[in-house]
Scaffold this active site. Structure first.
Site, PDB file in Angstrom:
ATOM      1  N   HIS A  88      -2.481  31.776  11.203  1.00 41.95           N
ATOM      2  CA  HIS A  88      -3.273  32.339  10.108  1.00 41.95           C
ATOM      3  C   HIS A  88      -3.111  33.848  10.007  1.00 41.95           C
ATOM      4  CE1 HIS A  88      -5.225  28.526   9.618  1.00 41.95           C
ATOM      5  NE2 HIS A  88      -5.667  28.542  10.856  1.00 41.95           N
ATOM      6  N   HIS A 117      -6.742  42.042  14.318  1.00 40.35           N
ATOM      7  CA  HIS A 117      -5.796  41.208  13.570  1.00 40.35           C
ATOM      8  C   HIS A 117      -5.704  41.723  12.135  1.00 40.35           C
ATOM      9  CE1 HIS A 117      -9.760  39.367  12.880  1.00 40.35           C
ATOM     10  NE2 HIS A 117      -9.308  39.288  11.642  1.00 40.35           N
ATOM     11  N   HIS A 119      -4.914  41.063   7.701  1.00 42.29           N
ATOM     12  CA  HIS A 119      -4.898  40.217   6.500  1.00 42.29           C
ATOM     13  C   HIS A 119      -3.990  40.887   5.481  1.00 42.29           C
ATOM     14  CE1 HIS A 119      -8.397  37.825   7.876  1.00 42.29           C
ATOM     15  NE2 HIS A 119      -8.726  38.966   8.461  1.00 42.29           N
ATOM     16  N   GLU A 129      -9.092  41.836   2.371  1.00 43.48           N
ATOM     17  CA  GLU A 129     -10.166  40.885   2.107  1.00 43.48           C
ATOM     18  C   GLU A 129     -11.283  41.585   1.338  1.00 43.48           C
ATOM     19  OE1 GLU A 129     -10.857  38.726   5.984  1.00 43.48           O
ATOM     20  OE2 GLU A 129      -9.943  37.267   4.640  1.00 43.48           O
ATOM     21  N   HIS A 142      -8.722  44.169  11.050  1.00 39.56           N
ATOM     22  CA  HIS A 142     -10.071  43.954  11.565  1.00 39.56           C
ATOM     23  C   HIS A 142     -10.099  44.163  13.069  1.00 39.56           C
ATOM     24  CE1 HIS A 142     -11.111  41.231   7.891  1.00 39.56           C
ATOM     25  NE2 HIS A 142     -11.283  42.510   7.641  1.00 39.56           N
ATOM     26  N   THR A 224     -14.628  35.981   8.347  1.00 33.59           N
ATOM     27  CA  THR A 224     -14.001  35.621   7.064  1.00 33.59           C
ATOM     28  C   THR A 224     -13.107  34.387   7.194  1.00 33.59           C
ATOM     29  OG1 THR A 224     -12.073  37.043   7.397  1.00 33.59           O
ATOM     30  CG2 THR A 224     -14.005  38.051   6.345  1.00 33.59           C
TER      31      THR A 224
HETATM   32 ZN    ZN Z   1     -10.156  39.217   9.833  1.00 32.22          ZN
END
Ligand code: ZN
Length: 322
Positions: A88, A117, A119, A129, A142, A224
């Protein structure tokens, strides 16, 4: 740090990895298992009223004077950093001699870093996000931190003050981001889902963060990703960090077997009347990271000049010391 607590660090990191790992790959960012379906496929909390991310509407934020966030051990080079493609995202897990901590800054406790990590999206105009007035950034990092009053991550995930996450926005620039450059070799080696590799020369956390950490948005939200636990105090810094197009492409190349992850941002969630605060204190509250200077950073900026009383005190010390 005692021998026993030193031993606890890798155990805690491992526990965090397992708990936040994605043993189940049943949820996704599009199709039948996409974000709108998460609450229908067993992740009930994803339809709660304290969900993240959100769109920050700047003319509706509430100005609030939080004290600056205190950062401890953020200038430390991690003893070990592993970068993993967890199907992910690209996630870094870390081992430290002294675990970095955050406190103050209106946070409901003291929190220690457990991982970070990213996004991203397929194109530069999407990826983050959180959005600000509907605008996205191409990448959002994050830094996930756990309240030290909960010994286990599983406990923290059950309490509204369990986690604090710092969101850092990236914008495209031709200027080389040195800290991100150190992650490049690892990102190239984790193209396949499940791949994990050690980062040879791990950057300091501080080097991945914006220079100005005094100006931030604050609100109560959730993870999230499933299980979307509503346990996160969010801090979103106003100042973004720079990343090159080439470095962004390394994230976009990561696969979820056999296809690229492509995009891994959850769309903004309803606020349900939650307040979003803006902390933008005056210059005298400025925090300086434990003596770390601008030269450690990719884009060297002028050092902040200490206030006049501090300058006078330095002068006195200097003269007395002769
Ligand atoms: Zn995150």
């Amino acid at each position: 740090m005692t021998a026993a607590s030193r031993l606890l660090v890798p155990v805690a990191v491992l526990a965090a990895c397992i708990a936040l790992s994605d043993a189940a790959h049943d949820w996704a960012y599009d199709g039948e298992a996409g974000p709108e379906k998460w609450s229908h496929i067993g992740y009930n909390q994803c339809s709660g009223k304290r969900q993240s991310p959100i769109n920050v509407v700047t003319n509706r934020v509430i100005r609030k004077h939080f004290k600056p966030i205190e950062f401890r051990h953020f200038d430390q080079i991690p003893r070990e950093m592993n970068m993993t493609n967890n199907y992910h995202s690209a996630r870094a897990t870390l081992e430290w001699d002294e675990i970095p901590l955050i406190g103050s800054g209106g946070l409901p406790g003291e929190y220690e870093v457990i991982n970070f990590h990213f996004h991203w999206g397929r194109k530069d105009f999407k990826g983050s996000e959180h959005t600000v007035d509907g605008e996205s950034y191409p990448l959002e990092m994050h830094i996930v931190c756990q309240n030290t009053k909960y010994p286990e991550l599983q406990d923290a995930l059950q309490h509204p003050d369990g986690l604090a996450v710092m969101g850092i926005m990236f914008e495209v620039s031709e200027a080389n981001n040195r800290a991100m450059k150190r992650l490049e070799p690892a990102l190239r080696q984790i193209v396949k889902g499940g791949d994990s590799v050690a980062v040879e020369e791990p950057p300091r956390l501080l080097e991945l963060m914006p220079w100005n950490t005094n100006d931030f948005y604050r609100y109560d939200g959730s993870l999230t990703t499933p299980n979307c636990n509503e346990v996160v105090t969010w801090t979103i810094f106003l100042e973004s960090v720079k990343i090159t197009e080439k470095q962004l492409e390394l994230f976009r190349a990561l696969k979820r077997n056999p296809v690229p992850i492509g995009r891994n941002y959850r769309p903004p969630q309803h606020r349900f009347g939650r307040s979003v605060f803006l902390s933008k204190p005056e210059e005298e509250d400025s925090v300086v990271f434990g003596g770390i200077t601008a030269e450690l950073r990719n884009d060297a900026r002028p050092l902040r000049v200490p206030p006049l009383p501090a300058l006078l005190a330095m002068l006195v010390i200097c003269l007395v010391g002769r």
